[in-house]
Motif scaffolding. Sequence first.
Motif, PDB file in Angstrom:
ATOM      1  N   ARG A  11      31.654 -37.050 -50.611  1.00 34.25           N
ATOM      2  CA  ARG A  11      31.043 -38.310 -51.033  1.00 34.25           C
ATOM      3  C   ARG A  11      29.871 -38.655 -50.138  1.00 34.25           C
ATOM      4  N   ARG A  21      26.984 -36.500 -51.186  1.00 36.77           N
ATOM      5  CA  ARG A  21      26.442 -36.794 -52.512  1.00 36.77           C
ATOM      6  C   ARG A  21      25.751 -38.156 -52.553  1.00 36.77           C
ATOM      7  N   LEU A  22      26.329 -39.152 -51.864  1.00 32.53           N
ATOM      8  CA  LEU A  22      25.807 -40.507 -52.005  1.00 32.53           C
ATOM      9  C   LEU A  22      24.788 -40.865 -50.932  1.00 32.53           C
ATOM     10  N   ILE A  23      24.939 -40.289 -49.751  1.00 35.87           N
ATOM     11  CA  ILE A  23      24.101 -40.725 -48.635  1.00 35.87           C
ATOM     12  C   ILE A  23      23.128 -39.632 -48.199  1.00 35.87           C
ATOM     13  N   LEU A  35      33.823 -42.684 -45.889  1.00 34.36           N
ATOM     14  CA  LEU A  35      33.477 -41.747 -46.961  1.00 34.36           C
ATOM     15  C   LEU A  35      33.876 -40.337 -46.532  1.00 34.36           C
ATOM     16  N   ASP A  36      34.476 -39.559 -47.451  1.00 30.78           N
ATOM     17  CA  ASP A  36      34.812 -38.185 -47.071  1.00 30.78           C
ATOM     18  C   ASP A  36      33.549 -37.315 -47.163  1.00 30.78           C
TER      19      ASP A  36
END
Lengths: 442, 262
Positions: free
Chosen positions: A350, A353-355, A346-347
């Motif tokens: 991301r 935002r996601l983790i 994941l960059d």
Amino acid sequence: MSDTHAQTVPFVRETMLPPAQPPTNEAGAVSWLRQNLFSGPLNIALTILGLLTIYYLLQEIVPWLMRSVWEADNIAQCRQIVAERWGAGATGACWAVIRERWPQFLYGFYPQHLYWRPTLALALLFVALAPVLFSALPRRLMWFSLAYPFVAFWLLWGGSVFLPIMVAAGFVIGWAAYALLHRFGTIAAVAGAVLIPILWWLFLAGDLSRDLAGLLGRSAPLWLEPVRSDKFGGFVLAITIGVSGIALSLPLGIMLALGRRSDMFLIKALSVSFIEFIRGVPLITLLFTASLLLNYFLPPGTTFDIILRVIIMVTLFAAAYIAEVIRGGLAALPRGQYEAADALGLDYWRAQRLIILPQALKISIPGIVSTFIGLFKDTTLVVFVGLLDPLKGITDAVRASTDWKGIYWEPYIFVGLIFFAFNFAMSRYSMYLERRLKTDHR
Amino acid sequence: MSEVIERQIDRSHMQVSDEVAIQISQMNKWYGSFHVLRDINMTVHKGERIVICGPSGSGKSTLIRCINRLEEHQSGQIVVDGIELTSDLKNIDKVRSEVGMVFQHFNLFPHLTILENCTLAPIWVRKTPRKEAEEVAMHYLKKVKIPEQAYKYPGQLSGGQQQRVAIARSLCMKPRIMLFDEPTSALDPEMIKEVLDTMIELAEEGMTMLCVTHEMGFAQAVANRVIFMDQGQIVEQNEPGEFFRNPKSERTKLFLSQILGH
């Protein structure tokens, strides 16, 4: 001797014991009283002292509330009614002031025939908030939430509908610029998405909306009677500033928190100095800066709305605090979460935002909501830059009138209760959110 | 030591090819002024199963963390699957999506369900459609024998189950290489076996694996090469039979006598 012996003999359990009921003689109201209120001499003394204090307060407050007067034209009449009904020397609450002046507490000096506009804006606020606050609602409602700031702006300030539309168009243009420039690289896309809308707002949006308004005339569906900012007051003002500040300070606070933890020196330095500077000065300093100093820096003749200026300052102030609250949440996450996100490819954005952010924000909920509540209460400080906040601005105006000169408790209680209702709702919502997001099953 | 490996290993798919998966040459790494990895030279071929062991602080975890750039090396060269690891972020993300990593403390995402943990990277990095990603995830969850836990959260699972989810999560990215960083050392003895079984199955399918572990039974049963590290250097490497029966260096002998002695 026999049980020592039993312990030393080799032992094998044949059957496992099932869990048993706890003893029941510990339950019941009497034992609760004994445990919590009368467990020792000190606690008995404290309990009695507590009860006496409550009694003393209630015997002052309850009769005062019982002798409430709701119908009177002025404070003298109020006092007269109290004296007639309960004898000379009796004191009673004079709620007639609220009954007569409540519109002023709620709307300030907003024109009376336009009260429906802020009321509608408030009603729509709840519609716009619903999908943001409750994930069970259909996601399509979010489109209304996105449009709401422009709708609310138009309803509150009035004027041509094209001004908010042109401002909103700037965001659409920014999004389009990002999509078009994306193939030239991320930096070009971001720069385009920021610069092109700014140019649009500065040079085109104003003229275009004026021309369109001139073209189509000042007729009903496209034109609302404009209301100047100095007419705003009371809770219309407090809620306008409070809600804008809350909505804007959260994303800004997140960016500052991420900036402060960034590896990039410039971004980190800017974030740290911004946060430390804003947290280091009182909000009133910032508000004075907004109302007085900015005028010196802006080109002469520019009118830069005072409420907008105050919203900007309140937002910056709250964002600095929120950034630190969120930084605490970020720091509480184990390093393994960052590493696992990295290891999956994941960059940075991301992963954030996601983790990272979902977990960090969850940890920070109590702190964030405290900051929001503080921000909402701090909106009363705008009285120092000449705006009519509900607590001092409006109350002073009411108390300065000949009819209600000398009234003291009632307006403050009324305003306090409304503030409490809003803040208590925020607090309960945050507890609901914490429960809903709890997945660790500890 | 080898009591946890009870089963017969199926070696029919365990083939080491000539193709190079990882090439590390003259690699050095410092933490500040501390020289953690010293002149590491190593070639891993496709299909190899390598166990790296050594005392704590010997740099074995750092070594495999360098392979997917969780740690940055300061000199030398690391080439993974034909891509050299430099500070170019694009290359790093490419390597990371080809290399699976399993951590000592699992590092599952506690705010997501097991299924969401497994589908997150395929959906956002590989751009797999959600439905397809979920099918793939269920396939791997079945493989690690916990499909019934798919809608639970990591906090509701035992350590062994969490580690198997972590393995499934890595496999969902269809990696060419798997790195294991002490996958069983945070687990209760009863749970070590279930994780090792999963790893053995993976090896039987021909996955290229690098494992930092102290499970010498696993090393003997599955590895085709054991690397012993001390003080940031590769001290000895050999095929497992020879490595355990006939260690060459004194340091290796001492280490083996300590971990196998009881």
